[in-house]
Design a protein around this motif. Sequence first.
Motif, PDB file in Angstrom:
ATOM      1  N   ARG A  24       0.815  -1.213   0.000  1.00 39.44           N
ATOM      2  CA  ARG A  24       0.000   0.000   0.000  1.00 39.44           C
ATOM      3  C   ARG A  24       0.851   1.267   0.000  1.00 39.44           C
ATOM      4  O   ARG A  24       0.411   2.289  -0.503  1.00 39.44           O
ATOM      5  CB  ARG A  24      -0.952  -0.004   1.188  1.00 39.44           C
ATOM      6  N   SER A  25       2.055   1.184   0.528  1.00 41.25           N
ATOM      7  CA  SER A  25       2.947   2.348   0.523  1.00 41.25           C
ATOM      8  C   SER A  25       3.759   2.436  -0.766  1.00 41.25           C
ATOM      9  O   SER A  25       4.341   3.475  -1.071  1.00 41.25           O
ATOM     10  CB  SER A  25       3.913   2.279   1.700  1.00 41.25           C
ATOM     11  N   GLY A  26       3.829   1.326  -1.485  1.00 37.10           N
ATOM     12  CA  GLY A  26       4.684   1.256  -2.666  1.00 37.10           C
ATOM     13  C   GLY A  26       6.094   0.806  -2.355  1.00 37.10           C
ATOM     14  O   GLY A  26       6.910   0.663  -3.253  1.00 37.10           O
ATOM     15  N   GLY A  27       6.360   0.552  -1.086  1.00 33.50           N
ATOM     16  CA  GLY A  27       7.717   0.199  -0.687  1.00 33.50           C
ATOM     17  C   GLY A  27       8.125  -1.226  -1.008  1.00 33.50           C
ATOM     18  O   GLY A  27       9.314  -1.532  -1.075  1.00 33.50           O
ATOM     19  N   SER A  28       7.137  -2.097  -1.208  1.00 28.79           N
ATOM     20  CA  SER A  28       7.434  -3.498  -1.542  1.00 28.79           C
ATOM     21  C   SER A  28       6.744  -3.853  -2.850  1.00 28.79           C
ATOM     22  O   SER A  28       5.604  -3.483  -3.081  1.00 28.79           O
ATOM     23  CB  SER A  28       6.927  -4.430  -0.440  1.00 28.79           C
ATOM     24  N   THR A  29       7.478  -4.590  -3.682  1.00 35.59           N
ATOM     25  CA  THR A  29       6.919  -5.040  -4.951  1.00 35.59           C
ATOM     26  C   THR A  29       7.247  -6.512  -5.174  1.00 35.59           C
ATOM     27  O   THR A  29       8.200  -7.054  -4.598  1.00 35.59           O
ATOM     28  CB  THR A  29       7.461  -4.233  -6.147  1.00 35.59           C
ATOM     29  N   TYR A  30       6.441  -7.125  -6.027  1.00 35.39           N
ATOM     30  CA  TYR A  30       6.627  -8.523  -6.408  1.00 35.39           C
ATOM     31  C   TYR A  30       6.396  -8.628  -7.915  1.00 35.39           C
ATOM     32  O   TYR A  30       5.521  -7.958  -8.461  1.00 35.39           O
ATOM     33  CB  TYR A  30       5.614  -9.412  -5.678  1.00 35.39           C
ATOM     34  N   TYR A  31       7.207  -9.467  -8.568  1.00 34.24           N
ATOM     35  CA  TYR A  31       7.043  -9.689 -10.002  1.00 34.24           C
ATOM     36  C   TYR A  31       7.076 -11.184 -10.299  1.00 34.24           C
ATOM     37  O   TYR A  31       7.883 -11.926  -9.730  1.00 34.24           O
ATOM     38  CB  TYR A  31       8.150  -9.010 -10.800  1.00 34.24           C
ATOM     39  N   ALA A  32       6.222 -11.602 -11.203  1.00 35.77           N
ATOM     40  CA  ALA A  32       6.323 -12.955 -11.715  1.00 35.77           C
ATOM     41  C   ALA A  32       7.637 -13.093 -12.478  1.00 35.77           C
ATOM     42  O   ALA A  32       8.120 -12.119 -13.071  1.00 35.77           O
ATOM     43  CB  ALA A  32       5.148 -13.250 -12.649  1.00 35.77           C
TER      44      ALA A  32
ATOM     45  N   SER B 281       8.282 -14.348 -15.217  1.00 32.96           N
ATOM     46  CA  SER B 281       8.148 -14.122 -16.646  1.00 32.96           C
ATOM     47  C   SER B 281       8.235 -12.651 -17.040  1.00 32.96           C
ATOM     48  O   SER B 281       8.454 -12.343 -18.217  1.00 32.96           O
ATOM     49  CB  SER B 281       6.814 -14.699 -17.141  1.00 32.96           C
ATOM     50  N   VAL B 282       8.075 -11.741 -16.099  1.00 31.89           N
ATOM     51  CA  VAL B 282       8.086 -10.313 -16.433  1.00 31.89           C
ATOM     52  C   VAL B 282       9.194  -9.543 -15.717  1.00 31.89           C
ATOM     53  O   VAL B 282       9.360  -8.338 -15.964  1.00 31.89           O
ATOM     54  CB  VAL B 282       6.726  -9.649 -16.127  1.00 31.89           C
ATOM     55  N   LYS B 283       9.943 -10.208 -14.867  1.00 34.08           N
ATOM     56  CA  LYS B 283      11.012  -9.531 -14.129  1.00 34.08           C
ATOM     57  C   LYS B 283      11.986  -8.873 -15.088  1.00 34.08           C
ATOM     58  O   LYS B 283      12.424  -9.482 -16.069  1.00 34.08           O
ATOM     59  CB  LYS B 283      11.767 -10.528 -13.244  1.00 34.08           C
ATOM     60  N   GLY B 284      12.332  -7.634 -14.787  1.00 31.69           N
ATOM     61  CA  GLY B 284      13.278  -6.903 -15.613  1.00 31.69           C
ATOM     62  C   GLY B 284      12.642  -6.211 -16.801  1.00 31.69           C
ATOM     63  O   GLY B 284      13.297  -5.420 -17.483  1.00 31.69           O
ATOM     64  N   ARG B 285      11.380  -6.530 -17.079  1.00 32.91           N
ATOM     65  CA  ARG B 285      10.693  -5.911 -18.222  1.00 32.91           C
ATOM     66  C   ARG B 285       9.510  -5.038 -17.788  1.00 32.91           C
ATOM     67  O   ARG B 285       9.239  -4.026 -18.425  1.00 32.91           O
ATOM     68  CB  ARG B 285      10.180  -6.998 -19.180  1.00 32.91           C
ATOM     69  N   PHE B 286       8.811  -5.447 -16.741  1.00 32.67           N
ATOM     70  CA  PHE B 286       7.636  -4.716 -16.266  1.00 32.67           C
ATOM     71  C   PHE B 286       7.964  -4.012 -14.948  1.00 32.67           C
ATOM     72  O   PHE B 286       8.748  -4.504 -14.147  1.00 32.67           O
ATOM     73  CB  PHE B 286       6.468  -5.674 -16.015  1.00 32.67           C
ATOM     74  N   THR B 287       7.314  -2.865 -14.738  1.00 36.28           N
ATOM     75  CA  THR B 287       7.462  -2.131 -13.485  1.00 36.28           C
ATOM     76  C   THR B 287       6.089  -1.719 -12.973  1.00 36.28           C
ATOM     77  O   THR B 287       5.329  -1.054 -13.690  1.00 36.28           O
ATOM     78  CB  THR B 287       8.331  -0.885 -13.669  1.00 36.28           C
ATOM     79  N   ILE B 288       5.799  -2.128 -11.746  1.00 34.67           N
ATOM     80  CA  ILE B 288       4.552  -1.713 -11.102  1.00 34.67           C
ATOM     81  C   ILE B 288       4.860  -0.520 -10.206  1.00 34.67           C
ATOM     82  O   ILE B 288       5.905  -0.473  -9.545  1.00 34.67           O
ATOM     83  CB  ILE B 288       3.924  -2.870 -10.289  1.00 34.67           C
ATOM     84  N   SER B 289       3.960   0.443 -10.188  1.00 38.66           N
ATOM     85  CA  SER B 289       4.134   1.611  -9.330  1.00 38.66           C
ATOM     86  C   SER B 289       2.759   2.175  -8.982  1.00 38.66           C
ATOM     87  O   SER B 289       1.753   1.800  -9.586  1.00 38.66           O
ATOM     88  CB  SER B 289       4.996   2.675 -10.023  1.00 38.66           C
ATOM     89  N   ARG B 290       2.745   3.052  -8.012  1.00 43.08           N
ATOM     90  CA  ARG B 290       1.490   3.673  -7.617  1.00 43.08           C
ATOM     91  C   ARG B 290       1.741   5.111  -7.188  1.00 43.08           C
ATOM     92  O   ARG B 290       2.819   5.446  -6.691  1.00 43.08           O
ATOM     93  CB  ARG B 290       0.822   2.890  -6.485  1.00 43.08           C
ATOM     94  N   ASP B 291       0.726   5.936  -7.359  1.00 45.81           N
ATOM     95  CA  ASP B 291       0.761   7.320  -6.910  1.00 45.81           C
ATOM     96  C   ASP B 291      -0.443   7.487  -5.990  1.00 45.81           C
ATOM     97  O   ASP B 291      -1.575   7.645  -6.470  1.00 45.81           O
ATOM     98  CB  ASP B 291       0.696   8.265  -8.095  1.00 45.81           C
ATOM     99  N   ASN B 292      -0.219   7.423  -4.701  1.00 51.91           N
ATOM    100  CA  ASN B 292      -1.333   7.481  -3.751  1.00 51.91           C
ATOM    101  C   ASN B 292      -2.005   8.849  -3.745  1.00 51.91           C
ATOM    102  O   ASN B 292      -3.188   8.961  -3.402  1.00 51.91           O
ATOM    103  CB  ASN B 292      -0.868   7.097  -2.354  1.00 51.91           C
ATOM    104  N   ALA B 293      -1.278   9.885  -4.124  1.00 53.74           N
ATOM    105  CA  ALA B 293      -1.891  11.219  -4.191  1.00 53.74           C
ATOM    106  C   ALA B 293      -2.883  11.310  -5.341  1.00 53.74           C
ATOM    107  O   ALA B 293      -3.842  12.095  -5.282  1.00 53.74           O
ATOM    108  CB  ALA B 293      -0.807  12.280  -4.351  1.00 53.74           C
ATOM    109  N   LYS B 294      -2.656  10.487  -6.381  1.00 50.58           N
ATOM    110  CA  LYS B 294      -3.550  10.489  -7.539  1.00 50.58           C
ATOM    111  C   LYS B 294      -4.474   9.276  -7.566  1.00 50.58           C
ATOM    112  O   LYS B 294      -5.215   9.087  -8.525  1.00 50.58           O
ATOM    113  CB  LYS B 294      -2.725  10.521  -8.834  1.00 50.58           C
ATOM    114  N   ASN B 295      -4.394   8.440  -6.525  1.00 52.81           N
ATOM    115  CA  ASN B 295      -5.241   7.238  -6.465  1.00 52.81           C
ATOM    116  C   ASN B 295      -5.086   6.378  -7.715  1.00 52.81           C
ATOM    117  O   ASN B 295      -6.086   5.870  -8.253  1.00 52.81           O
ATOM    118  CB  ASN B 295      -6.718   7.611  -6.286  1.00 52.81           C
ATOM    119  N   THR B 296      -3.867   6.209  -8.166  1.00 51.11           N
ATOM    120  CA  THR B 296      -3.648   5.511  -9.431  1.00 51.11           C
ATOM    121  C   THR B 296      -2.515   4.493  -9.329  1.00 51.11           C
ATOM    122  O   THR B 296      -1.474   4.764  -8.735  1.00 51.11           O
ATOM    123  CB  THR B 296      -3.352   6.509 -10.564  1.00 51.11           C
TER     124      THR B 296
END
Length: 124
Positions: A53-61, A63-78
């Motif tokens: 919820r803070s964005g401080g921890s991430t997990y990747y399958a 198959s996508v490691k090194g290619r995909f990036t997950i992120s969030r902007d809590n100020a924009k609810n996105t």
Amino acid sequence: QVQLRQSGGGLVQAGGSLRLSCAASGRTFSSYAMAWFRQAPGKEREIVAAISRSGGSTYYADSVKGRFTISRDNAKNTLYLQMNSLKPEDTAVYYCAAVKSFTIVVVTRLYNYWGQGTQVTVSS
């Protein structure tokens, strides 16, 4: 309760990039762990990436490691998923999902809020 509205996706050639977005309603977005899933025809839904919820921890399958990036902007609810070096095997319907949690969540059945899904097609 939270409602999720996805945008982005489409058709791209192999090696290209796309960014998916997932906008959440409500004022408690930062209380939710989030994730991206995908489902290809004839296959089960699988987790692609997850974020705390803070964005401080991430997990990747793997198959996508090194290619995909997950992120969030809590100020924009996105929530975002940046997808680079796309491959034909990444073709699927992609879903964002949310669950109220203090920690990152990687178990599909624990997610109780889902976006509408968006098609990503990678041509060879």
